[in-house]
Enzyme design. Structure first.
Site, PDB file in Angstrom:
ATOM      1  CG  ASP A 156      -2.037   0.994   1.157  1.00 23.67           C
ATOM      2  OD1 ASP A 156      -1.729   2.202   1.007  1.00 23.67           O
ATOM      3  OD2 ASP A 156      -3.195   0.605   1.239  1.00 23.67           O
ATOM      4  CB  ILE A 157       0.942   4.081  -2.360  1.00 30.01           C
ATOM      5  CG1 ILE A 157       2.065   4.893  -2.966  1.00 30.01           C
ATOM      6  CG2 ILE A 157      -0.320   4.900  -2.173  1.00 30.01           C
ATOM      7  CD1 ILE A 157       1.779   5.325  -4.411  1.00 30.01           C
ATOM      8  CG  ASN A 165     -12.094  -0.547   4.363  1.00 34.39           C
ATOM      9  OD1 ASN A 165     -12.402  -0.939   5.488  1.00 34.39           O
ATOM     10  ND2 ASN A 165     -11.001   0.150   4.135  1.00 34.39           N
ATOM     11  CD  GLN A 174     -14.694  -1.375  -2.419  1.00 30.32           C
ATOM     12  OE1 GLN A 174     -15.776  -1.797  -2.006  1.00 30.32           O
ATOM     13  NE2 GLN A 174     -14.085  -1.896  -3.467  1.00 30.32           N
ATOM     14  CG  HIS A 212      -8.563  -3.126  -1.951  1.00 30.71           C
ATOM     15  ND1 HIS A 212      -9.528  -2.485  -2.684  1.00 30.71           N
ATOM     16  CD2 HIS A 212      -8.342  -2.358  -0.854  1.00 30.71           C
ATOM     17  CE1 HIS A 212      -9.879  -1.370  -2.067  1.00 30.71           C
ATOM     18  NE2 HIS A 212      -9.177  -1.275  -0.946  1.00 30.71           N
ATOM     19  CG  HIS A 271      -6.775  -2.859   3.516  1.00 32.74           C
ATOM     20  ND1 HIS A 271      -6.041  -1.733   3.240  1.00 32.74           N
ATOM     21  CD2 HIS A 271      -8.007  -2.631   2.977  1.00 32.74           C
ATOM     22  CE1 HIS A 271      -6.791  -0.858   2.576  1.00 32.74           C
ATOM     23  NE2 HIS A 271      -7.989  -1.383   2.401  1.00 32.74           N
TER      24      HIS A 271
HETATM   25  P1  AMP Z   1      -9.809   1.360   0.576  1.00 29.03           P
HETATM   26  O1  AMP Z   1     -10.056   2.634   1.335  1.00 29.03           O
HETATM   27  O2  AMP Z   1     -10.109   0.128   1.342  1.00 29.03           O
HETATM   28  O3  AMP Z   1     -10.453   1.388  -0.788  1.00 29.03           O
HETATM   29  O4  AMP Z   1      -8.236   1.302   0.370  1.00 29.03           O
HETATM   30  C1  AMP Z   1      -7.595   1.777  -0.755  1.00 29.03           C
HETATM   31  C2  AMP Z   1      -6.108   1.688  -0.460  1.00 29.03           C
HETATM   32  O5  AMP Z   1      -5.404   1.811  -1.681  1.00 29.03           O
HETATM   33  C3  AMP Z   1      -5.597   2.796   0.456  1.00 29.03           C
HETATM   34  O6  AMP Z   1      -5.023   2.200   1.629  1.00 29.03           O
HETATM   35  C4  AMP Z   1      -4.558   3.521  -0.392  1.00 29.03           C
HETATM   36  O7  AMP Z   1      -3.457   3.947   0.343  1.00 29.03           O
HETATM   37  C5  AMP Z   1      -4.191   2.457  -1.423  1.00 29.03           C
HETATM   38  N1  AMP Z   1      -3.697   2.960  -2.691  1.00 29.03           N
HETATM   39  C6  AMP Z   1      -4.256   3.914  -3.466  1.00 29.03           C
HETATM   40  N2  AMP Z   1      -3.540   4.100  -4.585  1.00 29.03           N
HETATM   41  C7  AMP Z   1      -2.493   3.228  -4.524  1.00 29.03           C
HETATM   42  C8  AMP Z   1      -1.377   2.924  -5.384  1.00 29.03           C
HETATM   43  N3  AMP Z   1      -1.196   3.557  -6.539  1.00 29.03           N
HETATM   44  N4  AMP Z   1      -0.519   1.970  -4.991  1.00 29.03           N
HETATM   45  C9  AMP Z   1      -0.680   1.329  -3.816  1.00 29.03           C
HETATM   46  N5  AMP Z   1      -1.712   1.563  -2.978  1.00 29.03           N
HETATM   47  C10 AMP Z   1      -2.602   2.497  -3.318  1.00 29.03           C
END
Ligand code: AMP
Length: 138
Positions: free
Chosen positions: A29-30, A85, A92, A98, A100
């Site tokens: 996760d970024i 989520n 989400q 996805h 986590h």
């Molecule tokens: P959610 O809120 O469950 O949809 O989580 C989305 C997750 O995606 C968040 O924890 C972000 O930090 C992660 N995220 C968004 N863009 C990227 C990316 N380009 N590379 C890796 N993680 C990402």
């Protein structure tokens, strides 16, 4: 292909890959909640948890287990919070399902996912648990 996680799984957008199998892809996760926070996604696009085919769901969970072992062995995670989520109401943000996996330490002071609901839990009437069960069984 406009979905961010479809493009990451296809290698069109760079990510820090951890592991993959035929149907699922795991990457860092970024914006990690903790060091070594991993996302596991199906390679095929599904918005929600229950949209996945049984094959994709199995592949995602299988890969998540492998990731969890790496987090324990390679990063020394004492525990792992594993969460989805599912749907905007549940937080989400990226509409490609996805999982986590967030490494946890005994001393991180964060507590269980239950902490999110503190002060917002319903009080059940007598017999309500049985009613809900019946409602869900249909
Ligand atoms: P959610 O809120 O469950 O949809 O989580 C989305 C997750 O995606 C968040 O924890 C972000 O930090 C992660 N995220 C968004 N863009 C990227 C990316 N380009 N590379 C890796 N993680 C990402």
């Amino acid at each position: 292909m406009s979905c961010l996680f479809c493009r990451i799984a296809a290698g069109e957008i760079p990510s820090e890959k951890v592991l993959e199998n035929e149907r699922a892809f795991a990457f860092l996760d970024i914006r990690p909640l903790q060091r070594g926070h991993v996302l596991v996604v199906p390679k095929r696009h599904h918005e929600r948890f229950s949209d996945m085919t049984p094959e994709d769901a199995a592949a995602v969970m299988d890969l998540a287990q492998h990731v969890a072992r790496r987090q324990s062995r390679a990063l020394g995670a004492a525990g792992i919070t594993i969460a989805v989520n599912d749907g905007r109401a549940a937080g989400q943000e990226v509409m490609h399902v996805h999982v986590h996996l967030v490494p946890r330490a005994e001393t991180d002071g964060i507590g269980p996912v239950h902490a999110l609901f503190r002060g917002k839990t319903p009080t059940l009437r007598d017999g309500e648990l049985r009613e809900i069960g019946a409602e869900m069984r249909g």
